[in-house]
Design a protein around this motif. Structure first.
Motif, PDB file in Angstrom:
ATOM      1  N   PHE A  44      15.337 109.787  13.460  1.00 66.60           N
ATOM      2  CA  PHE A  44      14.816 111.684  13.416  1.00 66.60           C
ATOM      3  C   PHE A  44      16.630 111.654  13.304  1.00 66.60           C
ATOM      4  CE2 PHE A  44      14.911 108.792  17.579  1.00 66.60           C
ATOM      5  CZ  PHE A  44      16.076 109.484  18.427  1.00 66.60           C
ATOM      6  N   SER A  45      16.287 113.022  12.858  1.00 66.92           N
ATOM      7  CA  SER A  45      17.602 113.983  13.930  1.00 66.92           C
ATOM      8  C   SER A  45      18.216 114.750  14.768  1.00 66.92           C
ATOM      9  CB  SER A  45      18.102 114.777  12.713  1.00 66.92           C
ATOM     10  OG  SER A  45      17.206 115.580  12.361  1.00 66.92           O
ATOM     11  N   LYS A  46      19.246 114.556  15.364  1.00 64.72           N
ATOM     12  CA  LYS A  46      19.382 115.861  16.655  1.00 64.72           C
ATOM     13  C   LYS A  46      18.830 116.892  16.316  1.00 64.72           C
ATOM     14  CE  LYS A  46      23.369 117.605  14.741  1.00 64.72           C
ATOM     15  NZ  LYS A  46      25.247 117.655  14.392  1.00 64.72           N
ATOM     16  N   GLU A  47      17.859 117.342  15.430  1.00 60.64           N
ATOM     17  CA  GLU A  47      17.242 118.552  16.160  1.00 60.64           C
ATOM     18  C   GLU A  47      16.176 118.530  16.205  1.00 60.64           C
ATOM     19  OE1 GLU A  47      19.153 118.237  12.755  1.00 60.64           O
ATOM     20  OE2 GLU A  47      21.172 119.782  13.474  1.00 60.64           O
ATOM     21  N   ASP A  48      14.747 117.046  15.626  1.00 59.99           N
ATOM     22  CA  ASP A  48      14.195 116.420  15.890  1.00 59.99           C
ATOM     23  C   ASP A  48      13.908 115.842  17.450  1.00 59.99           C
ATOM     24  OD1 ASP A  48      13.096 117.981  14.399  1.00 59.99           O
ATOM     25  OD2 ASP A  48      13.683 116.271  12.790  1.00 59.99           O
ATOM     26  N   GLY A  49      12.552 114.924  17.562  1.00 62.86           N
ATOM     27  CA  GLY A  49      13.356 114.432  18.754  1.00 62.86           C
ATOM     28  C   GLY A  49      11.750 113.232  19.202  1.00 62.86           C
ATOM     29  N   ILE A  50      11.499 112.490  20.027  1.00 63.90           N
ATOM     30  CA  ILE A  50      10.210 111.828  20.150  1.00 63.90           C
ATOM     31  C   ILE A  50      10.247 111.457  21.339  1.00 63.90           C
ATOM     32  CG2 ILE A  50      11.070 109.097  19.470  1.00 63.90           C
ATOM     33  CD1 ILE A  50       8.868 108.221  18.808  1.00 63.90           C
ATOM     34  N   SER A  51       8.845 111.431  22.109  1.00 63.11           N
ATOM     35  CA  SER A  51       8.862 111.448  23.579  1.00 63.11           C
ATOM     36  C   SER A  51       7.659 109.831  24.204  1.00 63.11           C
ATOM     37  CB  SER A  51       7.901 112.173  24.555  1.00 63.11           C
ATOM     38  OG  SER A  51       9.313 113.436  25.149  1.00 63.11           O
ATOM     39  N   PHE A  52       8.323 109.333  24.672  1.00 60.99           N
ATOM     40  CA  PHE A  52       7.121 108.165  24.464  1.00 60.99           C
ATOM     41  C   PHE A  52       7.026 107.898  26.696  1.00 60.99           C
ATOM     42  CE2 PHE A  52      10.769 106.474  21.831  1.00 60.99           C
ATOM     43  CZ  PHE A  52       9.738 105.657  20.404  1.00 60.99           C
ATOM     44  N   PHE A  53       5.366 107.833  26.420  1.00 58.73           N
ATOM     45  CA  PHE A  53       4.866 107.706  27.662  1.00 58.73           C
ATOM     46  C   PHE A  53       3.921 106.513  27.612  1.00 58.73           C
ATOM     47  CE2 PHE A  53       3.269 110.357  24.808  1.00 58.73           C
ATOM     48  CZ  PHE A  53       1.937 110.541  25.161  1.00 58.73           C
ATOM     49  N   CYS A  54       3.584 105.809  28.897  1.00 60.30           N
ATOM     50  CA  CYS A  54       2.342 104.788  28.892  1.00 60.30           C
ATOM     51  C   CYS A  54       1.207 105.415  28.497  1.00 60.30           C
ATOM     52  CB  CYS A  54       2.467 103.971  30.285  1.00 60.30           C
ATOM     53  SG  CYS A  54       1.824 105.174  31.887  1.00 60.30           S
ATOM     54  N   PRO A  55       0.844 104.867  28.032  1.00 64.51           N
ATOM     55  CA  PRO A  55      -1.366 105.247  27.466  1.00 64.51           C
ATOM     56  C   PRO A  55      -1.701 105.909  28.715  1.00 64.51           C
ATOM     57  CG  PRO A  55      -0.909 103.518  26.726  1.00 64.51           C
ATOM     58  CD  PRO A  55       1.038 102.828  27.933  1.00 64.51           C
ATOM     59  N   TYR A  56      -1.834 105.596  29.564  1.00 64.08           N
ATOM     60  CA  TYR A  56      -2.628 105.973  30.730  1.00 64.08           C
ATOM     61  C   TYR A  56      -2.072 106.598  31.585  1.00 64.08           C
ATOM     62  CZ  TYR A  56      -0.266 101.956  33.259  1.00 64.08           C
ATOM     63  OH  TYR A  56       0.532 100.932  33.064  1.00 64.08           O
ATOM     64  N   PHE A  57      -0.953 108.103  31.160  1.00 65.55           N
ATOM     65  CA  PHE A  57      -0.270 108.385  32.069  1.00 65.55           C
ATOM     66  C   PHE A  57      -0.652 109.683  31.292  1.00 65.55           C
ATOM     67  CE2 PHE A  57       3.255 111.607  32.624  1.00 65.55           C
ATOM     68  CZ  PHE A  57       2.959 111.811  33.647  1.00 65.55           C
ATOM     69  N   SER A  58      -0.939 110.792  32.163  1.00 66.90           N
ATOM     70  CA  SER A  58      -1.177 112.680  31.818  1.00 66.90           C
ATOM     71  C   SER A  58      -0.262 113.218  32.641  1.00 66.90           C
ATOM     72  CB  SER A  58      -2.405 112.697  32.685  1.00 66.90           C
ATOM     73  OG  SER A  58      -3.491 112.314  33.955  1.00 66.90           O
ATOM     74  N   ALA A  59      -0.041 114.349  33.044  1.00 69.49           N
ATOM     75  CA  ALA A  59       0.432 115.778  33.545  1.00 69.49           C
ATOM     76  C   ALA A  59       0.146 115.703  34.873  1.00 69.49           C
ATOM     77  CB  ALA A  59       0.037 117.097  32.798  1.00 69.49           C
ATOM     78  N   GLN A  60      -1.200 115.510  35.318  1.00 68.09           N
ATOM     79  CA  GLN A  60      -1.818 114.918  36.491  1.00 68.09           C
ATOM     80  C   GLN A  60      -1.676 114.250  37.447  1.00 68.09           C
ATOM     81  OE1 GLN A  60      -3.416 116.090  33.713  1.00 68.09           O
ATOM     82  NE2 GLN A  60      -3.169 118.002  33.830  1.00 68.09           N
ATOM     83  N   SER A  61      -1.681 113.200  36.439  1.00 67.53           N
ATOM     84  CA  SER A  61      -0.970 111.380  37.618  1.00 67.53           C
ATOM     85  C   SER A  61      -0.232 111.779  38.477  1.00 67.53           C
ATOM     86  CB  SER A  61      -0.686 110.688  35.554  1.00 67.53           C
ATOM     87  OG  SER A  61      -1.689 110.475  35.102  1.00 67.53           O
ATOM     88  N   THR A  62      -0.298 111.246  39.700  1.00 63.84           N
ATOM     89  CA  THR A  62       0.815 110.946  40.641  1.00 63.84           C
ATOM     90  C   THR A  62       0.984 109.523  40.503  1.00 63.84           C
ATOM     91  OG1 THR A  62      -1.335 109.757  42.002  1.00 63.84           O
ATOM     92  CG2 THR A  62      -1.673 112.524  42.854  1.00 63.84           C
ATOM     93  N   VAL A  63       2.175 110.138  40.809  1.00 63.65           N
ATOM     94  CA  VAL A  63       3.299 109.270  41.324  1.00 63.65           C
ATOM     95  C   VAL A  63       4.337 108.715  42.577  1.00 63.65           C
ATOM     96  CG1 VAL A  63       4.221 109.121  38.027  1.00 63.65           C
ATOM     97  CG2 VAL A  63       5.474 110.853  40.764  1.00 63.65           C
ATOM     98  N   SER A  64       4.865 108.011  42.591  1.00 62.63           N
ATOM     99  CA  SER A  64       5.342 107.385  44.098  1.00 62.63           C
ATOM    100  C   SER A  64       6.981 106.944  43.897  1.00 62.63           C
ATOM    101  CB  SER A  64       4.514 106.297  44.316  1.00 62.63           C
ATOM    102  OG  SER A  64       4.302 104.764  44.338  1.00 62.63           O
TER     103      SER A  64
END
Length: 244
Positions: A44-64
């Protein structure tokens, strides 16, 4: 309907409910499976990008909160020493920890404009036999319980430094990459500070794609692409020959 038939209806419903609850308790839904990226790299280039996350994570997931966090990855870039590209941002929406490369062997960690820590890997911890690797291997370890941080890069490591302010990682299993031109592979994230021997194992050439992060691992991961970002076969060094 006869009285006998009326009595059978609730009995059948009760049996269905009991069976349903029993099955639900014995066979929980399996966790989603991500993509195995072993042997792959992201371009990729500096104008673009990528995010990685675990398969079972969602924005509503609780984290500790956790006692620490470690990130290891390999990258290739051709930036100039006058530039200061961003390497990655861990947990961008909860407890962002941003890592920038000030030059080829100087890393800046920041949480906001008022809290930063510069680390210089300049102490040799790997043999010179690894110098032929085309990838820059980097490992960041944060020990929140003792407020210590350390960076390993290529053959060298920094000293362990105290953070100016405590950093407690939220546990959000998301890491974002943007801000530099190049390639990326073998991203691993753990919910603890790695031991020296574990970092050593990741950095050796024979250990490509053999490490397994407890939070994120290259062999089972999900991702979101922005802009012109390409997933392709990775470069690897075998007997002084680069294969792609």
């Amino acid at each position: 309907m006869k009285m006998k038939d009326k009595l059978l209806v609730p009995a059948v419903v009760a049996i269905i409910l009991i069976v349903g609850f029993t099955d639900s308790g014995q066979t929980p839904a399996p966790k989603p499976i991500g993509v195995n990226l072993n042997g792959k790299m992201v371009t990729f280039s500096k104008e673009d990008g990528i995010s990685f996350f675990c398969p079972y994570f969602s924005a509503q997931s609780t984290v500790s909160p956790n006692s620490g966090v470690s990130v290891c990855l390999r990258y290739i870039t051709d930036y100039q020493r006058t530039e200061s590209p961003s390497l990655f941002t861990l947990s961008p929406s909860t407890t962002p920890l941003k890592v920038d490369v000030l030059h080829m062997n100087l890393y800046n960690l920041s949480r906001d404009t008022y809290s930063s820590q510069v680390l210089k890997p300049s102490i040799r911890f790997l043999s010179s036999g690894s110098e032929t690797d085309i990838w820059t291997g980097v490992c960041l370890t944060v020990d929140s319980s003792r407020n210590l941080v350390q960076v390993f890069s290529r053959l060298d490591m920094s000293i362990r430094k105290f953070l100016p302010y405590p950093y407690v990682w939220s546990g959000e299993p998301v890491i974002d990459f943007s801000g530099f031109d190049g390639h990326l592979t073998d991203v691993q994230v753990w919910d603890r500070p790695l031991r020296y021997s574990e970092v050593y194992s990741y950095m050796t050439l024979s250990s490509y794609w053999s490490s397994i992060g407890s939070v994120l691992t290259w062999s089972n991961i999900s991702y979101s692409i922005r802009g012109k970002t390409l997933l392709e076969d990775s470069y690897k060094w075998f007997d002084n020959i680069v294969y792609g």
